[in-house]
Design an enzyme around this catalytic site. Structure first.
Site, PDB file in Angstrom:
ATOM      1  N   GLY A 166      35.246 144.726  46.297  1.00 20.33           N
ATOM      2  CA  GLY A 166      34.733 143.534  46.959  1.00 20.33           C
ATOM      3  C   GLY A 166      35.493 143.301  48.248  1.00 20.33           C
ATOM      4  CD  GLN A 208      39.613 140.692  51.508  1.00 18.18           C
ATOM      5  OE1 GLN A 208      38.514 140.670  50.974  1.00 18.18           O
ATOM      6  NE2 GLN A 208      40.598 141.443  51.056  1.00 18.18           N
ATOM      7  CB  CYS A 211      43.830 141.363  46.942  1.00 18.80           C
ATOM      8  SG  CYS A 211      43.060 140.727  48.434  1.00 18.80           S
ATOM      9  CG  LEU A 212      40.859 146.252  49.574  1.00 14.85           C
ATOM     10  CD1 LEU A 212      39.545 146.480  50.295  1.00 14.85           C
ATOM     11  CD2 LEU A 212      41.514 147.591  49.244  1.00 14.85           C
ATOM     12  CG  HIS A 238      39.620 138.609  44.307  1.00 14.29           C
ATOM     13  ND1 HIS A 238      40.872 138.965  43.840  1.00 14.29           N
ATOM     14  CD2 HIS A 238      39.602 138.946  45.620  1.00 14.29           C
ATOM     15  CE1 HIS A 238      41.558 139.489  44.845  1.00 14.29           C
ATOM     16  NE2 HIS A 238      40.814 139.506  45.935  1.00 14.29           N
ATOM     17  CD  GLU A 239      36.132 139.894  47.239  1.00 13.13           C
ATOM     18  OE1 GLU A 239      36.453 139.511  48.376  1.00 13.13           O
ATOM     19  OE2 GLU A 239      36.772 140.769  46.620  1.00 13.13           O
ATOM     20  CG  HIS A 264      39.509 136.723  49.853  1.00 16.60           C
ATOM     21  ND1 HIS A 264      40.788 136.771  50.345  1.00 16.60           N
ATOM     22  CD2 HIS A 264      39.381 137.798  49.042  1.00 16.60           C
ATOM     23  CE1 HIS A 264      41.405 137.831  49.857  1.00 16.60           C
ATOM     24  NE2 HIS A 264      40.578 138.467  49.058  1.00 16.60           N
TER      25      HIS A 264
HETATM   26 ZN    ZN Z   1      40.985 140.107  47.902  1.00 18.26          ZN
END
Ligand code: ZN
Length: 170
Positions: free
Chosen positions: A46, A51, A94-95, A136-137, A140
């Site tokens: 995701g 991000q 998470c990236l 999670h997304e 963000h």
């Molecule tokens: Zn993330």
């Protein structure tokens, strides 16, 4: 296609709330394509626009995680409408939070509404892993990282480690 640069902690850009998308235009479609490309290349399951340096309320994720055939899903202006139950998301990552994973308490089932890239209303009820991805997304888009949902002590230890690394590379 070019890969987008992923903004990482502790960049304050990640902590700001996003703005609703008002026009689904060619520029937005291009951003969606680049986000999908960047997510699959990472690889990740995701990705939120914040991000990759955009403050738009937009997420992409794979609706078929762990399967060979990717199933890209796009949600514009997604909102968490309802939730139920509790699960522990094990080893969440998470990236934008490199080299760190932790268990996070999440809702077991969520109902999310938004629109797709054609502007059509979407209503998704998801449990298990996809419920975690959606939470999670959407977090963000509200300036929240998964490390904001772990103990303050664990978060501080991670922050210390990252700041130390940044100093060493400076
Ligand atoms: Zn993330």
């Amino acid at each position: 296609m070019e890969l987008l640069e992923i903004v990482t902690f502790p960049d304050k850009f990640l902590m700001q709330p996003t703005r609703p998308v008002e026009n689904i235009d060619g520029e937005l479609q291009h951003l969606i394509d680049k986000m999908a490309h960047t997510m699959y290349a990472a690889p990740g399951v995701g990705l939120a626009a914040i991000q990759v340096g955009s403050d738009k309320s937009l997420i992409v994720f794979d609706g078929n995680p762990g399967e060979d055939r990717p199933a890209l899903q796009v949600l514009i202006n997604p909102k968490l409408i309802q939730y139920e139950g509790t699960i522990i998301s094990e080893n969440e990552g998470c990236l934008s939070v490199p080299e760190f994973r932790a268990d996070v308490k999440r809702h077991a089932v969520v109902l999310v509404e938004g629109v797709d890239r054609e502007g059509r209303p979407v209503r998704l009820e998801r449990g298990g892993f996809l419920s975690i991805v959606l939470q999670h997304e959407i977090d963000h888009l509200n300036g929240t990282l998964f490390i904001d949902r772990i103990s303050a002590l664990k978060r501080q230890l991670y922050k210390k480690r990252i700041l130390k690394q940044l100093r060493q590379h400076a």
